[in-house]
Motif scaffolding. Structure first.
Motif, short mmCIF file in Angstrom:
data_model
loop_
_atom_site.label_atom_id
_atom_site.label_comp_id
_atom_site.label_asym_id
_atom_site.label_seq_id
_atom_site.Cartn_x
_atom_site.Cartn_y
_atom_site.Cartn_z
N LEU A 150 40.56 24.41 -11.30
CA LEU A 150 40.19 25.55 -11.40
C LEU A 150 41.47 27.07 -11.17
N ILE A 159 35.47 29.71 -17.01
CA ILE A 159 36.68 28.99 -16.65
C ILE A 159 36.06 27.86 -15.72
N LEU A 160 34.13 27.46 -15.60
CA LEU A 160 33.78 26.11 -15.34
C LEU A 160 34.11 25.04 -16.05
N SER A 168 39.88 31.30 -7.95
CA SER A 168 38.22 30.78 -7.57
C SER A 168 37.96 29.62 -7.47
N ARG A 169 38.91 28.76 -6.46
CA ARG A 169 38.35 27.58 -5.66
C ARG A 169 37.71 27.72 -4.71
N GLN A 219 36.07 25.16 -18.67
CA GLN A 219 37.41 24.92 -18.80
C GLN A 219 37.74 23.98 -18.48
N ALA A 220 37.94 23.97 -16.59
CA ALA A 220 38.12 23.22 -15.37
C ALA A 220 37.42 21.73 -16.15
N ARG A 235 37.88 21.08 -8.41
CA ARG A 235 37.96 22.38 -7.60
C ARG A 235 40.17 22.86 -8.22
#
Length: 470
Positions: free
Chosen positions: A379, A450-451, A383-384, A453-454, A376
């Motif tokens: 992110l 984005i997930l 978006s966290r 990328q995290a 988290r």
């Protein structure tokens, strides 16, 4: 009366014909028979509990039940006696007759899962555990309180019979099926022959896991003959140390352990199976106070009727028409799960292998809460707080890593006769010690980009967890 006059057959797709002593044997006198146990309501209820707790929602042919499995384990118990009794007798001269040992193991095989509740091991973790119970300890209660009178009157198996002075002891069956809670269990008041026999239920290759590996692989469509149990039995024997395998059979044991690990990765830990488990967990937490009155030990009569069938009828049909609004709302959630409308989907997945427990402990994926915190944080700030679920599906595949099973199995050097623990055998070290499938689940409208990328940010440029050896 001829031997065949007292036997009956069941055809099994895994083992062929499984024989058992039928009720016709009662003509021989005042005795019970194996069919009395097979037909007993406590064993028949296993027809209503799937062997694969939720995987049958993902693998359509894997509809097999605990009932089919326990019949297979009973059959393999006879095969184990055929392969191992002579060495057991040589190691333990005080062992009872072959007929007694076979009857004991067959009954233990038939009853080893009698304490299971709906959804099998999931029920252990999320319902029985708060009562300090497992399906094994609850099964022990059922055996001693409900089934003892039948067990004590069983006198024969398809291959032999007890001596006149012998009588099956239900407490010995309980000893066999309840796993030891310490790494080395050497109860002073338990005879060595019985301690050795327990390795057939709690060692690395057991009559239990040999059946479920073969059965689950076949019924799921993964493989029709995934392991060679004939070779495992052929090269196995008892020594004072424990269940021992000749070095020439060690390759088959390694193959068995590898195949079992592969079933975990591909069947039991399938991404959708885990999504069903997540959904089921949420429903259990909300519903369990409504569908069963309390500790099953205190409500055995109710537990007898408590199966997946009864639970799903209760939650999806009876609650639907309840006057209680909470039950009606829960019923709709259960109906959504049964129809496979799952709120979670896999968006990120990685698999990691570790060759030592210390290597795993240093990993980002050693603890799900730590991983969630780190993920988290990677992110974008906005978006966290998005709804996510984090799943670490972990399997320890090498002998010596399963706790109570350690020191249960040994290997003999064929040339020197030297016996050493399986955990010290070099070839076994070729198996990865621990595998972890790391997954992040999100709602269906989540932004996958984005997930991913995290996760890439966490793993760095090489895409590997720093603790792994890939």
């Amino acid at each position: 009366m001829q031997k065949n006059d007292i036997l009956a057959l069941i055809h099994c797709p895994i083992h062929g014909y499984i024989s058992f002593v039928s009720s016709r044997s009662k003509r021989l006198g005042d005795e019970a028979c194996e069919q009395d146990l097979i037909d007993h309501p406590w064993v028949q209820r296993l027809r209503q509990i799937h062997q694969l707790q939720t995987a049958w929602w993902v693998f359509p042919a894997a509809e097999h039940t605990r009932f089919q499995h326990v019949l297979g384990v009973m059959h393999l118990a006879s095969r184990a006696v055929e392969a191992l009794y002579d060495s057991l007798k040589e190691t333990c001269p005080d062992v009872p007759s072959r007929g007694y040992v076979e009857a004991l193991l067959r009954v233990a095989g038939l009853l080893h899962d009698v304490g299971h509740g709906p959804f099998g091991h999931f029920f252990d973790e999320h319902f029985l555990k708060p009562y300090s119970l497992t399906h094994e300890t609850l099964g022990a209660d059922i055996i001693l309180k409900e089934l003892s009178p039948i067990i004590q009157k069983i006198r024969r198996t398809p291959r032999g019979e007890l001596l006149p002075q012998e009588q099956l002891d239900p407490n010995q069956i309980v000893f066999l099926i309840v796993r030891p809670q310490t790494h080395v269990s050497r109860e002073e008041n338990v005879p060595l022959w019985l301690r050795l026999l327990r390795t057939l239920f709690c060692g690395y290759y057991t009559v239990d896991n040999m059946d479920f590996v073969l059965r689950d692989a076949y019924m799921s469509g993964y493989s029709p003959k995934i392991v060679d149990i004939d070779r495992l039995f052929y090269y196995s024997f008892f020594t004072p140390q424990g269940l021992t395998i000749e070095e020439r059979g060690l390759g088959s044991l390694v193959h068995f352990l590898a195949a079992r690990a592969e079933l975990f990765r591909t069947i039991y830990f399938h991404r959708t199976v885990r999504a069903v488990d997540m959904t089921l967990l949420d429903l259990f937490q909300e519903s369990k106070k409504f569908f069963f009155p309390g500790n099953p030990q205190k409500y055995l009569e109710d537990y007898l009727d408590f199966t997946e069938w009864s639970l799903l009828v209760q939650t999806t049909t009876q609650w639907k028409h309840s006057d209680n609004q909470t039950l009606r709302e829960l019923s709709e959630k259960w109906r959504q799960m049964v129809q496979r409308h799952l709120p979670w989907r896999t968006v990120v997945e990685r698999t990691f292998f570790y060759n030592s427990p210390s290597q795993e402990r240093q990993s980002l994926f050693a603890d799900s809460r730590f991983f969630e915190m780190k993920f988290r944080a990677a992110l974008p700030e906005e978006s966290r707080e998005m709804p996510l679920r984090f799943d670490l599906a972990r399997h320890a595949s090498r002998p010596g890593t399963i706790g109570p099973a350690e020191n249960q199995n040994f290997v003999m050097d064929t040339k020197t006769g030297k016996i050493r623990p399986v955990t010290e055998e070099e070839i076994v070290r070729s198996l990865p010690l621990i595998s972890t499938i790391c997954r992040v689940y999100a709602r269906h409208d989540a932004d996958e980009k984005i997930l991913h990328q995290a996760m890439d940010k966490l793993l760095g440029s090489n895409g590997l967890d720093e603790g792994t050896n890939m």
